[in-house]
Design an enzyme around this catalytic site. Sequence first.
Site, mmCIF file in Angstrom:
data_model
loop_
_atom_site.group_PDB
_atom_site.id
_atom_site.type_symbol
_atom_site.label_atom_id
_atom_site.label_comp_id
_atom_site.label_asym_id
_atom_site.label_seq_id
_atom_site.Cartn_x
_atom_site.Cartn_y
_atom_site.Cartn_z
ATOM 1 N N ASP A 99 28.166 41.019 -9.015
ATOM 2 C CA ASP A 99 29.594 40.720 -9.036
ATOM 3 C C ASP A 99 30.285 41.527 -7.933
ATOM 4 O OD1 ASP A 99 31.642 39.537 -11.489
ATOM 5 O OD2 ASP A 99 32.516 40.834 -9.940
ATOM 6 N N ILE A 100 31.233 40.893 -7.265
ATOM 7 C CA ILE A 100 31.916 41.531 -6.141
ATOM 8 C C ILE A 100 32.853 42.647 -6.622
ATOM 9 C CG2 ILE A 100 33.983 40.043 -6.001
ATOM 10 C CD1 ILE A 100 33.306 39.768 -2.956
ATOM 11 N N ASN B 102 32.561 33.997 -20.201
ATOM 12 C CA ASN B 102 33.986 33.714 -20.388
ATOM 13 C C ASN B 102 34.155 32.204 -20.264
ATOM 14 O OD1 ASN B 102 34.778 36.418 -20.677
ATOM 15 N ND2 ASN B 102 34.834 36.708 -18.461
ATOM 16 N N GLY C 251 39.722 34.257 -19.966
ATOM 17 C CA GLY C 251 39.815 34.836 -18.632
ATOM 18 C C GLY C 251 38.843 34.248 -17.623
ATOM 19 N N GLN C 252 38.338 33.031 -17.884
ATOM 20 C CA GLN C 252 37.434 32.419 -16.891
ATOM 21 C C GLN C 252 38.227 32.067 -15.637
ATOM 22 O OE1 GLN C 252 35.290 28.885 -18.146
ATOM 23 N NE2 GLN C 252 34.138 28.759 -16.227
ATOM 24 N N HIS D 152 28.934 30.878 -15.451
ATOM 25 C CA HIS D 152 28.222 32.094 -15.040
ATOM 26 C C HIS D 152 28.117 33.038 -16.227
ATOM 27 C CE1 HIS D 152 32.525 32.305 -14.124
ATOM 28 N NE2 HIS D 152 32.476 33.579 -14.491
ATOM 29 N N HIS E 164 27.838 36.816 -17.230
ATOM 30 C CA HIS E 164 27.955 38.192 -16.754
ATOM 31 C C HIS E 164 26.876 39.011 -17.466
ATOM 32 C CE1 HIS E 164 32.257 37.989 -15.175
ATOM 33 N NE2 HIS E 164 32.247 36.935 -15.973
HETATM 34 P P1 AMP Z 1 35.204 35.087 -14.769
HETATM 35 O O1 AMP Z 1 36.525 35.802 -14.729
HETATM 36 O O2 AMP Z 1 34.454 35.217 -16.052
HETATM 37 O O3 AMP Z 1 35.356 33.629 -14.333
HETATM 38 O O4 AMP Z 1 34.296 35.810 -13.701
HETATM 39 C C1 AMP Z 1 34.340 35.536 -12.346
HETATM 40 C C2 AMP Z 1 33.697 36.704 -11.661
HETATM 41 O O5 AMP Z 1 33.356 36.334 -10.349
HETATM 42 C C3 AMP Z 1 34.589 37.946 -11.568
HETATM 43 O O6 AMP Z 1 33.972 39.028 -12.250
HETATM 44 C C4 AMP Z 1 34.687 38.192 -10.068
HETATM 45 O O7 AMP Z 1 34.688 39.561 -9.727
HETATM 46 C C5 AMP Z 1 33.451 37.478 -9.549
HETATM 47 N N1 AMP Z 1 33.503 37.025 -8.171
HETATM 48 C C6 AMP Z 1 34.520 36.368 -7.553
HETATM 49 N N2 AMP Z 1 34.194 36.091 -6.284
HETATM 50 C C7 AMP Z 1 32.933 36.566 -6.095
HETATM 51 C C8 AMP Z 1 32.029 36.598 -4.981
HETATM 52 N N3 AMP Z 1 32.359 36.045 -3.803
HETATM 53 N N4 AMP Z 1 30.823 37.188 -5.142
HETATM 54 C C9 AMP Z 1 30.490 37.749 -6.322
HETATM 55 N N5 AMP Z 1 31.284 37.752 -7.412
HETATM 56 C C10 AMP Z 1 32.503 37.176 -7.292
#
Ligand code: AMP
Length: 114
Positions: free
Chosen positions: A30-31, A87, A93-94, A100, A102
């Site tokens: 995760d970024i 999520n 909070g998706q 995906h 986590h």
């Molecule tokens: P969610 O809020 O459950 O939809 O999770 C989306 C996740 O994607 C968040 O934890 C972000 O930090 C992560 N995210 C967004 N952009 C990127 C990216 N380019 N590379 C890796 N993770 C990312």
Amino acid sequence: MSECLFCKIVAKEIPAEIVHETGRTLAFRDITPQAPTHVLVIPKTHHADAATLAKADDGLADEVLKTAHEVAVIDGVSDSGYRIVFNTGPAAGQTVAHVHAHVLGGRDLTWPPG
Ligand code: AMP
Ligand code: ZN
């Protein structure tokens, strides 16, 4: 889906730190990590959320779950414990509409989550 962020990561159009890959799944860090281990596991094909993935009923949800466990083994958190979170929808909070998991670990995780 050409405009989907995670489809672009699968297509290598956007860089990501890949942790593990199988025929149908991809795991990358995760970024914005929320724990020492914070890895996202996705199916390479586009499904909007966990409900859609479950409905596909072709073993892909199983493979995502197996990859999530493999990530925990790779990061050395499978014995100490880890959390797998999907999520699903706005109230949860998706923010990215490509399903995906986590995988979180490497610290004590509070329960219930916020
Ligand atoms: P969610 O809020 O459950 O939809 O999770 C989306 C996740 O994607 C968040 O934890 C972000 O930090 C992560 N995210 C967004 N952009 C990127 C990216 N380019 N590379 C890796 N993770 C990312
Ligand atoms: Zn996608």
